[in-house]
Design a protein around this motif. Structure first.
Motif, PDB file in Angstrom:
ATOM      1  N   ILE A 164      42.708   4.004 -21.967  1.00 39.99           N
ATOM      2  CA  ILE A 164      43.789   4.485 -22.823  1.00 39.99           C
ATOM      3  C   ILE A 164      44.010   3.511 -23.974  1.00 39.99           C
ATOM      4  O   ILE A 164      44.170   3.919 -25.142  1.00 39.99           O
ATOM      5  CB  ILE A 164      45.090   4.660 -22.012  1.00 39.99           C
ATOM      6  N   ALA A 165      43.985   2.214 -23.687  1.00 43.73           N
ATOM      7  CA  ALA A 165      44.172   1.209 -24.733  1.00 43.73           C
ATOM      8  C   ALA A 165      43.049   1.289 -25.771  1.00 43.73           C
ATOM      9  O   ALA A 165      43.299   1.167 -26.979  1.00 43.73           O
ATOM     10  CB  ALA A 165      44.223  -0.184 -24.109  1.00 43.73           C
ATOM     11  N   LEU A 166      41.821   1.501 -25.307  1.00 48.09           N
ATOM     12  CA  LEU A 166      40.700   1.652 -26.232  1.00 48.09           C
ATOM     13  C   LEU A 166      40.879   2.886 -27.102  1.00 48.09           C
ATOM     14  O   LEU A 166      40.685   2.844 -28.325  1.00 48.09           O
ATOM     15  CB  LEU A 166      39.393   1.744 -25.439  1.00 48.09           C
ATOM     16  N   LEU A 167      41.264   3.993 -26.492  1.00 50.99           N
ATOM     17  CA  LEU A 167      41.495   5.216 -27.253  1.00 50.99           C
ATOM     18  C   LEU A 167      42.593   5.026 -28.291  1.00 50.99           C
ATOM     19  O   LEU A 167      42.462   5.470 -29.442  1.00 50.99           O
ATOM     20  CB  LEU A 167      41.860   6.356 -26.305  1.00 50.99           C
ATOM     21  N   ARG A 168      43.665   4.363 -27.925  1.00 53.22           N
ATOM     22  CA  ARG A 168      44.756   4.135 -28.860  1.00 53.22           C
ATOM     23  C   ARG A 168      44.280   3.314 -30.056  1.00 53.22           C
ATOM     24  O   ARG A 168      44.644   3.593 -31.207  1.00 53.22           O
ATOM     25  CB  ARG A 168      45.936   3.453 -28.170  1.00 53.22           C
ATOM     26  N   ARG A 169      43.476   2.305 -29.802  1.00 55.46           N
ATOM     27  CA  ARG A 169      42.966   1.475 -30.897  1.00 55.46           C
ATOM     28  C   ARG A 169      42.076   2.287 -31.843  1.00 55.46           C
ATOM     29  O   ARG A 169      42.201   2.198 -33.066  1.00 55.46           O
ATOM     30  CB  ARG A 169      42.191   0.276 -30.336  1.00 55.46           C
ATOM     31  N   LEU A 170      41.191   3.090 -31.270  1.00 54.29           N
ATOM     32  CA  LEU A 170      40.294   3.889 -32.107  1.00 54.29           C
ATOM     33  C   LEU A 170      41.051   4.996 -32.830  1.00 54.29           C
ATOM     34  O   LEU A 170      40.741   5.327 -33.983  1.00 54.29           O
ATOM     35  CB  LEU A 170      39.176   4.473 -31.247  1.00 54.29           C
ATOM     36  N   LEU A 171      42.049   5.590 -32.165  1.00 50.91           N
ATOM     37  CA  LEU A 171      42.851   6.633 -32.812  1.00 50.91           C
ATOM     38  C   LEU A 171      43.647   6.069 -33.990  1.00 50.91           C
ATOM     39  O   LEU A 171      43.848   6.749 -34.994  1.00 50.91           O
ATOM     40  CB  LEU A 171      43.805   7.271 -31.794  1.00 50.91           C
ATOM     41  N   GLU A 172      44.093   4.838 -33.858  1.00 46.97           N
ATOM     42  CA  GLU A 172      44.879   4.219 -34.936  1.00 46.97           C
ATOM     43  C   GLU A 172      44.041   4.040 -36.194  1.00 46.97           C
ATOM     44  O   GLU A 172      44.553   4.174 -37.319  1.00 46.97           O
ATOM     45  CB  GLU A 172      45.413   2.863 -34.463  1.00 46.97           C
ATOM     46  N   GLY A 173      42.752   3.758 -36.033  1.00 47.88           N
ATOM     47  CA  GLY A 173      41.901   3.506 -37.203  1.00 47.88           C
ATOM     48  C   GLY A 173      40.884   4.595 -37.463  1.00 47.88           C
ATOM     49  O   GLY A 173      39.881   4.367 -38.136  1.00 47.88           O
ATOM     50  N   ARG A 174      41.146   5.798 -36.968  1.00 49.37           N
ATOM     51  CA  ARG A 174      40.169   6.874 -37.067  1.00 49.37           C
ATOM     52  C   ARG A 174      39.974   7.346 -38.498  1.00 49.37           C
ATOM     53  O   ARG A 174      40.863   7.243 -39.350  1.00 49.37           O
ATOM     54  CB  ARG A 174      40.588   8.062 -36.202  1.00 49.37           C
ATOM     55  N   ARG A 175      38.804   7.919 -38.734  1.00 52.65           N
ATOM     56  CA  ARG A 175      38.535   8.639 -39.964  1.00 52.65           C
ATOM     57  C   ARG A 175      38.807  10.121 -39.716  1.00 52.65           C
ATOM     58  O   ARG A 175      38.446  10.638 -38.651  1.00 52.65           O
ATOM     59  CB  ARG A 175      37.067   8.458 -40.374  1.00 52.65           C
ATOM     60  N   PRO A 176      39.442  10.823 -40.655  1.00 48.63           N
ATOM     61  CA  PRO A 176      39.637  12.273 -40.452  1.00 48.63           C
ATOM     62  C   PRO A 176      38.304  12.955 -40.184  1.00 48.63           C
ATOM     63  O   PRO A 176      37.293  12.667 -40.833  1.00 48.63           O
ATOM     64  CB  PRO A 176      40.256  12.729 -41.775  1.00 48.63           C
ATOM     65  N   VAL A 177      38.297  13.860 -39.220  1.00 52.37           N
ATOM     66  CA  VAL A 177      37.046  14.447 -38.756  1.00 52.37           C
ATOM     67  C   VAL A 177      36.455  15.427 -39.764  1.00 52.37           C
ATOM     68  O   VAL A 177      35.276  15.765 -39.692  1.00 52.37           O
ATOM     69  CB  VAL A 177      37.275  15.117 -37.383  1.00 52.37           C
ATOM     70  N   SER A 178      37.260  15.879 -40.711  1.00 50.31           N
ATOM     71  CA  SER A 178      36.789  16.809 -41.739  1.00 50.31           C
ATOM     72  C   SER A 178      37.490  16.493 -43.049  1.00 50.31           C
ATOM     73  O   SER A 178      38.617  16.000 -43.063  1.00 50.31           O
ATOM     74  CB  SER A 178      37.071  18.260 -41.327  1.00 50.31           C
TER      75      SER A 178
END
Length: 294
Positions: A164-178
């Motif tokens: 969950i912590a990993l997902l939160r970190r990646l979600l915070e810095g995500r690129r929009p998927v489209s």
């Protein structure tokens, strides 16, 4: 808003545990969804601002919650809000309570300067009177690409705190998927939806990108979302997952996947609606990724 002697209006109440539980009971009664699951996943969206009516016993009898939903629409950053948790207890319907909380939420969004407000509903007629219009969504179907480069993967478990912590970190810095239409941030709902989807698979690809997908009954591959600072090609995703599906169905516009599929009209019950005056609507077929559904 008409003041009423037997009930009281409240907003910004998520810092009150009793009021949060009261809203959870309302949503479970109306929709059969237990939103207290969010407490296990880091809590509700911190940008959330609820507007609700409460009775003398402290029960939440009507509510709408606004939250920040930054979007990319046709390549343009849009400061948008979303509305969710809209509900009225059955024994209090027909009294104008929902009209009250909707007006309060929309007045808040206007005062905060949001350029657009979005919501999902199975009763679109209810919201047209508030200035919302329906947006047609599509899914994208086609043959699986080949020739991709395999990258290392690891299956994530939404029940594990470290994942969950990993997902939160990646979600915070995500690129929009489209580039056509996609949230820039929608962390809490991604985690909540992942918890509720037993057939969902979350695979960490190359250590920095999460592929949210599921298998179809006919042997197909359904891509629901991608979370990371980059969007890999669909061919590389399939090669990394080591699957050769009979077909591919992508639940968002595939403009960043180096793959094209046939745009099929969405047949889901929920309708995406937008209230906006100054921004352009998506000019090409698109869909809100299911992991961002709210």
């Amino acid at each position: 808003m008409t003041l009423r002697e037997d009930i009281s209006f409240r907003s910004h109440y998520f810092d009150d545990p009793a009021a949060w539980r009261a809203l959870a009971r309302l949503l479970e009664e109306v929709f059969g969804i237990d939103v207290t699951l969010l407490d296990r996943l880091g809590g509700p969206d911190p940008t959330s601002v609820p507007f609700g009516w409460f009775d003398a016993a402290g029960a939440c009898i009507a509510n709408v919650t606004a939250f920040s939903l930054p979007l990319v629409v046709e390549g343009t950053e849009v400061r948008a809000a979303g509305l969710q948790s809209g509900a009225v207890r059955p024994d209090h319907r027909g009294q104008g309570l929902y009209r009250d909380v909707m007006k309060a939420a929309l007045d808040y969004c206007d005062a905060e300067g949001f350029a657009a407000v979005a919501l999902l509903t199975d009763t679109p007629g209810l919201y047209r009177r508030h200035g919302f219009e329906a947006l047609a969504q599509h899914r994208f179907s086609g043959a699986a690409p080949s020739g991709g480069t395999a990258r290392p993967t690891r299956r994530l478990d939404i029940a594990l705190e470290a994942d969950i912590a990993l997902l939160r970190r990646l979600l915070e810095g995500r690129r929009p998927v489209s580039d056509r239409f996609a949230p820039r941030r929608q962390m809490e709902m991604f985690l909540f939806n992942a918890y509720l989807m037993p057939g969902l698979r979350l695979d960490l690809m190359d250590g920095d990108t999460v592929i949210a997908w599921q298998s179809a009954k006919d042997g197909g591959f359904e891509l629901l979302d991608i979370v990371g600072a980059r969007i890999p090609d669909l061919a590389d995703i399939l090669a990394s997952l080591r699957i050769v599906p009979s077909r591919v169905l992508v639940h968002f516009a595939p403009d960043r996947l180096s793959w094209e599929g046939e745009a099929l009209p969405d047949v889901e019950d929920l309708v995406l609606m937008l209230r906006a005056k100054s921004i352009s609507r998506p000019a090409r077929p698109f869909a809100l990724p299911p992991m961002s559904a709210f």
